[in-house]
Design an enzyme around this catalytic site. Structure first.
Site, PDB file in Angstrom:
ATOM      1  N   ASP A  64      -5.873 -35.958 -15.278  1.00 47.71           N
ATOM      2  CA  ASP A  64      -6.051 -34.989 -16.361  1.00 47.71           C
ATOM      3  C   ASP A  64      -5.880 -35.769 -17.652  1.00 47.71           C
ATOM      4  O   ASP A  64      -4.938 -36.568 -17.785  1.00 47.71           O
ATOM      5  CB  ASP A  64      -5.003 -33.866 -16.245  1.00 47.71           C
ATOM      6  CG  ASP A  64      -5.200 -32.753 -17.273  1.00 47.71           C
ATOM      7  OD1 ASP A  64      -5.691 -33.027 -18.386  1.00 47.71           O
ATOM      8  OD2 ASP A  64      -4.822 -31.609 -16.977  1.00 47.71           O
ATOM      9  N   VAL A  69      -4.709 -35.060 -20.332  1.00 49.65           N
ATOM     10  CA  VAL A  69      -3.488 -34.778 -21.079  1.00 49.65           C
ATOM     11  C   VAL A  69      -2.371 -35.764 -20.738  1.00 49.65           C
ATOM     12  O   VAL A  69      -1.403 -35.888 -21.495  1.00 49.65           O
ATOM     13  CB  VAL A  69      -3.023 -33.323 -20.816  1.00 49.65           C
ATOM     14  CG1 VAL A  69      -2.319 -33.193 -19.472  1.00 49.65           C
ATOM     15  CG2 VAL A  69      -2.142 -32.806 -21.942  1.00 49.65           C
ATOM     16  N   SER A  70      -2.497 -36.474 -19.630  1.00 51.28           N
ATOM     17  CA  SER A  70      -1.423 -37.345 -19.153  1.00 51.28           C
ATOM     18  C   SER A  70      -1.562 -38.775 -19.659  1.00 51.28           C
ATOM     19  O   SER A  70      -2.520 -39.472 -19.312  1.00 51.28           O
ATOM     20  CB  SER A  70      -1.413 -37.370 -17.623  1.00 51.28           C
ATOM     21  OG  SER A  70      -0.568 -38.400 -17.146  1.00 51.28           O
ATOM     22  N   PRO A  71      -0.593 -39.267 -20.432  1.00 56.26           N
ATOM     23  CA  PRO A  71      -0.669 -40.661 -20.877  1.00 56.26           C
ATOM     24  C   PRO A  71      -0.485 -41.642 -19.730  1.00 56.26           C
ATOM     25  O   PRO A  71      -1.024 -42.740 -19.755  1.00 56.26           O
ATOM     26  CB  PRO A  71       0.464 -40.774 -21.903  1.00 56.26           C
ATOM     27  CG  PRO A  71       1.423 -39.691 -21.539  1.00 56.26           C
ATOM     28  CD  PRO A  71       0.593 -38.577 -20.983  1.00 56.26           C
ATOM     29  N   ALA A  77      -1.634 -41.199 -16.720  1.00 52.94           N
ATOM     30  CA  ALA A  77      -2.945 -41.279 -16.080  1.00 52.94           C
ATOM     31  C   ALA A  77      -3.885 -42.168 -16.893  1.00 52.94           C
ATOM     32  O   ALA A  77      -4.708 -42.903 -16.327  1.00 52.94           O
ATOM     33  CB  ALA A  77      -3.540 -39.887 -15.906  1.00 52.94           C
TER      34      ALA A  77
END
Length: 223
Positions: free
Chosen positions: A9, A11-13, A15
């Site tokens: 996603d 939104v995830s740093p 990731a």
């Protein structure tokens, strides 16, 4: 050739850092990676978890930690103007850039990742999102019912598979969660004998001891 699926996603740093370092982590391995957008909030809801941004000290630690890790890894990172943000338009845009039933390629994902984590702008700003969309020229309407349904279905399928967070990489029947699991993933892909021994499966045989406090609270609140 090992087929891997990278669940993420925008939104995830963590990731983002995993996405940027995955080619290096798997250098020399015979792999084919597909990139599967999922809604992190949907995974959290399915498993009854709070997100890191919902716990203020953890939110602050996350930003400090990823800034340090980016520095150590040599990956450019600039926090967006506000975080968390609504990632749905970006996830849908990624899927819309692929034909029906397909997944976005690495170039599409990379372009969106860097829009979020290198520009320092608001990731969900309407004007910049419009420019990003125009540049990627999606094959389908990001707001179309088919794209929305594809994201919902992918998130539900991932949750049923056991994915509880992002990034997660699926390799065969195994799931590897987190940026710090990339070395473990590489070992599995390379055929490390540890994965064919008892250690991997032993985790599933450990009985639950004390019931987690959150679970007991949820039970007491149930009618």
């Amino acid at each position: 050739m090992h087929a891997l699926r990278f669940y993420f996603d925008f939104v995830s740093p963590y990731a983002y850092l995993a996405f940027e370092t995955l080619p290096q982590a798997l250098q020399g391995c015979s792999v084919q990676v597909s990139y599967q957008p999922v809604l992190f909030a949907g995974l959290l809801q399915h498993h009854g978890q709070l997100g890191p941004a919902e716990i203020e000290p953890k939110r602050l630690w996350t930003y400090r930690h990823v800034a340090w890790q980016a520095r150590q890894l040599g990956v450019p990172l600039q926090l967006p103007a506000a975080h968390p943000f609504n990632p749905l338009p970006l996830l849908r845009l990624a899927l819309a850039c692929a034909p029906a039933g397909g997944l976005p390629n690495r170039y599409v994902c990379e372009t969106i990742w860097r829009h979020v984590w290198r520009s320092g702008r608001a990731a969900d700003d309407a004007e910049t999102l419009a420019a990003l969309t125009a540049g990627l020229a999606p094959q389908r309407d990001p707001n179309g019912a088919d794209v929305k349904q594809a994201l919902r279905a992918a998130t539900e399928a991932a949750a049923q598979r056991g994915v509880f967070g992002v990034p997660t990489v699926e390799a065969g029947e195994r799931l590897f969660w987190g940026l710090d699991a990339l070395d473990m993933l590489r070992a599995a892909v390379q055929g490390d004998p540890w994965f064919t021994g008892p250690d991997w499966d032993e985790a599933s045989t450990v009985p639950l001891g004390t019931v987690p406090l959150g679970a007991s609270r949820r039970r007491r609140s149930e009618p």
